[in-house]
Design an enzyme around this catalytic site. Structure first.
Site, PDB file in Angstrom:
ATOM      1  CE1 TYR A 153      -0.463   0.476   2.615  1.00 15.28           C
ATOM      2  CE2 TYR A 153      -1.387   2.472   4.369  1.00 15.28           C
ATOM      3  CZ  TYR A 153      -0.569   1.132   3.811  1.00 15.28           C
ATOM      4  OH  TYR A 153       0.215   0.475   5.021  1.00 15.28           O
ATOM      5  CE  LYS A 275       7.244   1.360   3.977  1.00 16.53           C
ATOM      6  NZ  LYS A 275       6.555   0.682   4.673  1.00 16.53           N
ATOM      7  CG  HIS A 299       3.641  -3.233   6.038  1.00 15.80           C
ATOM      8  ND1 HIS A 299       3.531  -2.329   4.919  1.00 15.80           N
ATOM      9  CD2 HIS A 299       2.867  -2.723   6.985  1.00 15.80           C
ATOM     10  CE1 HIS A 299       2.586  -1.493   5.213  1.00 15.80           C
ATOM     11  NE2 HIS A 299       2.041  -1.577   6.357  1.00 15.80           N
TER      12      HIS A 299
END
Ligand SMILES: Cc1cc2nc3c(=O)[nH]c(=O)nc-3n(C[C@H](O)[C@H](O)[C@H](O)COP(=O)(O)O)c2cc1C
Length: 410
Positions: A153, A275, A299
């Site tokens: 992240y 992703k 997600h």
């Protein structure tokens, strides 16, 4: 809920219940592990694990999309010698599964990230560790036989991700996954309802947690977990568990772009994936961004609500990606048949989030291994039922879509 699909259910079944005991061998499906998870975990933990964003339309779609696809099995073919083995990054994996990155695993039990890694290693598949995990990546890296991937992240300044990449490389991570769909945190209202504000649980939440002493003993015996890999970047006054999670989310730049993908690519020599893609234009854009592959997905229905599911765009995405790069998907995998469907529609492998987390909650590393073993044995059986001996034989020609919603053509 997904449409009912069992005749016994439709016609009025005998009273049934899942196995929720501790003997993992008696779990016959991921659904048993899920039922045990529901028995053991307090409600706020379940909300965190199970919940989606908004009205949970995408969460629902993730299962419904699988229900729409049915098999067209071959008969009278030799199915005596079957295998679920496949290639992931040029190395053999026991089945086409990668354990997905999930953050805050320390809420389920102490050293949960290590347990997930152990289960994955024993089952012969890679494990992706989240930036928001609770065990230090160097500790997880010690798990024997582990294929360790790092999920990134982006938050704060460039020096943070650069340091995380340096550590991931030094820890021997074999691949990097950049999550691209979470710079703005999904609006998970059910999860939020368990707290009065960002960090304070409601009184019913605290009472419910107190009624789960076994969970408390295995999770909180050494205090609240912390985000071991990033806590040093968090100001001291924000280092509480919930507070630090919110602080980190606030530091996620809303400007993340393909330029950042290029910057990260320039610093990471090993395989690199993006992703969270769900738009075919982005899939096409990724092809000349220097990444080695993409992971489609929403997600787990936790980011944009009313988004399509990865399965909905998979066949078209495969056409765009061609054979050049890896195409993975995540979202809604609960059974071996789901994996066969995803592969038939174009995926090279799938990521499991909740399925392996149910295993974790039900029985630690053994439970994770059991979840993967169940998925594999279901695949093995169904591959034979399909009249096939290897995953390479899967193609859209063994599938038919039963109803309605056309595959978006981009
Ligand atoms: C509890 C939970 C935490 C998650 N945390 C992360 C995370 O830290 N990073 C990430 O890239 N994806 C995260 N995800 C998304 C998963 O990687 C994966 O895409 C999703 O769970 C797939 O859907 P499934 O749960 O139906 O298998 C999380 C999902 C769940 C359920």
């Amino acid at each position: 809920m997904p449409a009912k699909h069992s005749t016994a259910q439709m016609d009025g079944s005998p009273r049934r219940s899942y196995y929720t005991g501790r003997n993992l061998q008696r779990a016959k499906a991921v659904a048993d592990l899920r039922a045990r998870t529901h028995k053991l975990m307090p409600r706020f933990v379940l909300e965190y694990l199970e919940g989606g964003s908004g009205e949970e339309a995408t969460l629902y779609r993730e299962r419904e999309a699988f229900a729409e696809w049915r098999f067209l099995p071959h008969t009278l073919v030799d199915e005596s010698d079957r295998s679920t083995k496949c290639d992931i990054l040029g190395r053999e994996a026991a089945l086409p599964v990668i354990v997905a990155p999930t953050g805050l695993n320390g809420l389920f039990m102490r050293h949960a990230d290590t347990a997930l890694a152990e289960g994955a290693a024993r089952a012969g598949v890679p494990f992706v560790q989240s930036t928001m995990s609770n065990d230090p990546m160097e500790r997880v890296a010690e798990v024997e036989g582990l294929r360790h991937w790092w999920q990134l992240y982006i938050f704060g300044g460039d020096e943070i991700w650069q340091e995380l990449l340096r550590r991931a490389d030094a820890a021997g991570c074999e691949a990097l996954v950049l999550t691209t769909n979470s710079q703005i945190f999904g609006d998970r209202e059910w999860d939020a309802r368990t707290r009065t504000n960002q960090s304070r649980p409601t009184i019913p939440t605290m009472l419910d947690a107190a009624r789960h002493p076994r969970w408390a003993a295995s999770t909180l015996s050494h205090g609240m977990p912390e985000f071991a890999n990033v806590i040093d970047f968090v100001p001291k006054q924000h280092r509480g568990f919930f507070d630090s999670a919110f602080w980190i989310r606030q530091q996620m730049p809303k400007t993340l772009s393909w330029d950042d993908v290029a910057k990260i690519r320039a610093r990471w020599d090993k395989p690199f994936f993006v992703k969270g893609l769900l738009n075919l234009e982005d899939v096409a854009r990724a092809m000349d961004s220097g990444v080695d592959g993409i992971i489609l997905g929403s997600h787990g229905g936790r980011q944009m609500d009313w988004a399509a599911s990865a399965l909905d765009i998979l066949p078209r995405a495969r056409e765009i990606v061609g054979d050049e790069k890896a195409l993975y998907m995540s979202g809604g995998i609960r059974h071996g048949t789901d994996i066969l469907k995803a592969l038939a529609l174009g995926a090279d492998a799938v990521l499991t989030g909740r399925a392996t987390l149910y295993g974790l909650c039900a029985g630690g590393a053994d439970g994770v291994e059991r979840a993967l073993e169940l998925l594999q044995s279901q695949m093995m059986n169904e591959l034979g039922q399909l009249g096939m001996s290897s995953l390479d034989a899967l193609s859209p020609s063994v599938m038919t879509r039963m109803q309605g919603i056309p595959v978006p053509t981009g």
